[in-house]
Motif scaffolding. Structure first.
Motif, mmCIF file in Angstrom:
data_model
loop_
_atom_site.group_PDB
_atom_site.id
_atom_site.type_symbol
_atom_site.label_atom_id
_atom_site.label_comp_id
_atom_site.label_asym_id
_atom_site.label_seq_id
_atom_site.Cartn_x
_atom_site.Cartn_y
_atom_site.Cartn_z
ATOM 1 N N ASP A 1 -21.567 -7.067 -15.969
ATOM 2 C CA ASP A 1 -20.993 -6.285 -17.066
ATOM 3 C C ASP A 1 -19.466 -6.272 -17.053
ATOM 4 O O ASP A 1 -18.850 -6.485 -18.101
ATOM 5 N N ARG B 1 -14.755 -10.726 -23.150
ATOM 6 C CA ARG B 1 -14.659 -10.296 -24.551
ATOM 7 C C ARG B 1 -13.218 -9.936 -24.900
ATOM 8 O O ARG B 1 -12.733 -10.266 -25.988
ATOM 9 N N LYS B 2 -12.537 -9.232 -24.003
ATOM 10 C CA LYS B 2 -11.137 -8.870 -24.245
ATOM 11 C C LYS B 2 -10.258 -10.115 -24.326
ATOM 12 O O LYS B 2 -9.405 -10.233 -25.200
ATOM 13 N N ASN C 1 -17.180 -7.884 -20.153
ATOM 14 C CA ASN C 1 -16.182 -7.101 -20.880
ATOM 15 C C ASN C 1 -14.813 -7.762 -20.808
ATOM 16 O O ASN C 1 -14.080 -7.803 -21.803
#
Length: 83
Positions: free
Chosen positions: A66, A73-74, A70
């Motif tokens: 996870d 994605r950033k 994340n």
């Protein structure tokens, strides 16, 4: 030892397609238990070390999934011009 490797790889492939985190942790625990059951009777020192290595890698990969998703994605948002 080759059987353990194939078992480890097969269960990791199953973990990839499992969406539930609890199932992934359960499969990682099953890998550790299976390695211990298979190796402990003949290899008292090697068995726990290999189980710790395989289980540690599985648990670490599950725990980092996870946060790494994340972060990616950033970074993808920054690359596309969305701050």
């Amino acid at each position: 030892m080759e059987l353990i490797f194939y078992f480890f790889v097969a269960l990791n492939v199953v973990m990839i397609f499992s969406g539930n985190r609890k199932i992934r942790y359960g499969l990682a625990g099953a890998v550790v238990a299976a390695i211990l059951l298979y190796l402990l009777p003949q290899h008292l020192i090697r068995g726990p070390r290999i189980a710790l290595l395989c289980g540690g890698l599985c648990f670490l990969a599950i725990a980092l999934t996870d946060p790494l998703e994340n972060l990616l994605r950033k970074l993808r948002g920054f690359a596309n011009g969305h701050p």
